[in-house]
Design a protein around this motif. Structure first.
Motif, short mmCIF file in Angstrom:
data_model
loop_
_atom_site.label_atom_id
_atom_site.label_comp_id
_atom_site.label_asym_id
_atom_site.label_seq_id
_atom_site.Cartn_x
_atom_site.Cartn_y
_atom_site.Cartn_z
N GLN A 1 0.87 -1.17 0.00
CA GLN A 1 0.00 0.00 0.00
C GLN A 1 0.90 1.21 0.00
OE1 GLN A 1 -2.70 0.14 3.27
NE2 GLN A 1 -4.30 -0.88 2.15
N ALA A 2 0.32 2.35 -0.17
CA ALA A 2 1.13 3.57 -0.21
C ALA A 2 1.95 3.76 1.06
CB ALA A 2 0.24 4.78 -0.44
N ASN A 3 1.41 3.37 2.19
CA ASN A 3 2.14 3.54 3.44
C ASN A 3 3.08 2.39 3.74
OD1 ASN A 3 0.44 1.51 4.18
ND2 ASN A 3 -0.58 2.62 5.82
N GLY A 4 3.15 1.40 2.87
CA GLY A 4 4.06 0.28 3.06
C GLY A 4 3.52 -0.80 3.96
N ALA A 5 2.36 -0.61 4.53
CA ALA A 5 1.79 -1.63 5.41
C ALA A 5 1.11 -2.71 4.59
CB ALA A 5 0.78 -0.99 6.35
N ALA A 6 0.96 -3.87 5.17
CA ALA A 6 0.29 -4.97 4.49
C ALA A 6 -1.18 -4.64 4.33
CB ALA A 6 0.47 -6.25 5.28
N GLN A 7 -1.72 -5.03 3.21
CA GLN A 7 -3.11 -4.77 2.93
C GLN A 7 -3.98 -5.76 3.69
OE1 GLN A 7 -3.99 -4.35 -1.21
NE2 GLN A 7 -5.97 -5.28 -0.99
N GLU A 8 -4.94 -5.25 4.43
CA GLU A 8 -5.85 -6.12 5.17
C GLU A 8 -7.26 -5.76 4.76
OE1 GLU A 8 -5.15 -5.93 9.35
OE2 GLU A 8 -3.01 -6.22 9.12
N GLY A 9 -7.85 -6.55 3.88
CA GLY A 9 -9.21 -6.28 3.45
C GLY A 9 -9.29 -5.16 2.44
N GLU A 10 -10.51 -4.68 2.27
CA GLU A 10 -10.78 -3.66 1.28
C GLU A 10 -10.35 -2.27 1.77
OE1 GLU A 10 -14.91 -2.36 -0.52
OE2 GLU A 10 -14.34 -4.40 -1.11
N ARG A 11 -9.75 -1.50 0.88
CA ARG A 11 -9.32 -0.14 1.22
C ARG A 11 -10.50 0.82 1.09
NH1 ARG A 11 -4.39 -0.77 -2.84
NH2 ARG A 11 -6.02 -2.02 -3.75
N SER A 12 -10.46 1.87 1.85
CA SER A 12 -11.49 2.89 1.79
C SER A 12 -11.31 3.72 0.52
CB SER A 12 -11.40 3.80 3.01
OG SER A 12 -10.22 4.58 2.94
N GLY A 13 -12.37 4.45 0.17
CA GLY A 13 -12.29 5.35 -0.98
C GLY A 13 -11.21 6.39 -0.79
N GLU A 14 -11.07 6.89 0.44
CA GLU A 14 -10.04 7.88 0.74
C GLU A 14 -8.64 7.29 0.56
OE1 GLU A 14 -8.66 10.99 4.26
OE2 GLU A 14 -10.15 9.45 4.71
N ALA A 15 -8.44 6.05 1.01
CA ALA A 15 -7.12 5.41 0.87
C ALA A 15 -6.76 5.21 -0.60
CB ALA A 15 -7.10 4.08 1.62
N VAL A 16 -7.73 4.76 -1.39
CA VAL A 16 -7.48 4.55 -2.82
C VAL A 16 -7.22 5.90 -3.49
CG1 VAL A 16 -8.49 3.77 -5.01
CG2 VAL A 16 -8.80 2.41 -2.93
N TYR A 17 -8.01 6.90 -3.14
CA TYR A 17 -7.81 8.24 -3.70
C TYR A 17 -6.40 8.74 -3.40
CZ TYR A 17 -8.05 13.30 -4.23
OH TYR A 17 -7.78 14.59 -4.59
N ASN A 18 -5.99 8.64 -2.15
CA ASN A 18 -4.66 9.13 -1.77
C ASN A 18 -3.54 8.35 -2.45
OD1 ASN A 18 -5.60 11.18 -0.09
ND2 ASN A 18 -5.75 9.82 1.66
N GLN A 19 -3.76 7.06 -2.67
CA GLN A 19 -2.73 6.22 -3.28
C GLN A 19 -2.65 6.40 -4.79
OE1 GLN A 19 -3.34 2.01 -2.69
NE2 GLN A 19 -1.87 1.46 -4.26
N ALA A 20 -3.80 6.45 -5.46
CA ALA A 20 -3.76 6.36 -6.91
C ALA A 20 -4.41 7.54 -7.64
CB ALA A 20 -4.45 5.07 -7.36
N CYS A 21 -5.33 8.23 -7.00
CA CYS A 21 -6.13 9.22 -7.72
C CYS A 21 -5.67 10.67 -7.52
CB CYS A 21 -7.59 9.12 -7.30
SG CYS A 21 -8.28 7.46 -7.37
N ALA A 22 -5.14 10.95 -6.34
CA ALA A 22 -4.84 12.33 -5.95
C ALA A 22 -3.89 13.04 -6.91
CB ALA A 22 -4.29 12.38 -4.53
#
Length: 137
Positions: free
Chosen positions: A50-71
């Motif tokens: 993930q953007a923060n380097g942590a292991a992905q656990e389950g589905e990401r929030s819209g905000e997390a996806v936005y910050n990682q890929a959309c922003a």
């Protein structure tokens, strides 16, 4: 005479090295610790990263996806990307319906690449990111 002194120094270094090598822990655990990688390489699309380097656990929030890929594009409107929370940018797109917005986001549309470069995002995560971008409109 100097050759003998040089040889004596080399011999002393060799003996000291042997003694030091004998004092090194040669257990499997100690060897594994000494040879373990010092860094990890993460590639785009890595399903664990993930953007923060942590292991992905389950589905990401819209905000997390936005910050990682959309922003990168949707914050400033790069190449006419509709800006987050900007009603004027989104009005025409929203009028086409959420199904069309989701289809364009998944398959790519105009300058937007498929999945907005988030190749490891599920369709639900893409939808959550869209909803996050338009929630304040």
């Amino acid at each position: 005479m100097k050759w003998k002194q040089v040889l004596a120094v080399f011999a002393g270094v060799a003996v000291a090295g042997s003694v030091m090598a004998m004092s090194v822990d040669m257990s499997r655990e100690a060897i594994a610790e000494r040879i373990k990688p010092t860094a990890k390489v993460r590639l785009a699309g890595d399903e664990v990263a993930q953007a923060n380097g942590a292991a992905q656990e389950g589905e990401r929030s819209g905000e997390a996806v936005y910050n990682q890929a959309c922003a990168a594009c949707h914050t400033s409107g790069v190449l006419n990307a509709p800006r987050k929370g900007n009603a004027d940018d989104w009005e025409e797109r929203i009028a086409k319906g959420m199904d069309t917005l989701l289809e364009h986001s998944i398959n790519g549309f105009n300058a937007m690449p498929p999945r907005g470069t988030c190749m490891n995002c599920s369709d639900d995560e893409i939808l959550a990111a869209i909803e996050y971008m338009i929630e304040d409109i």
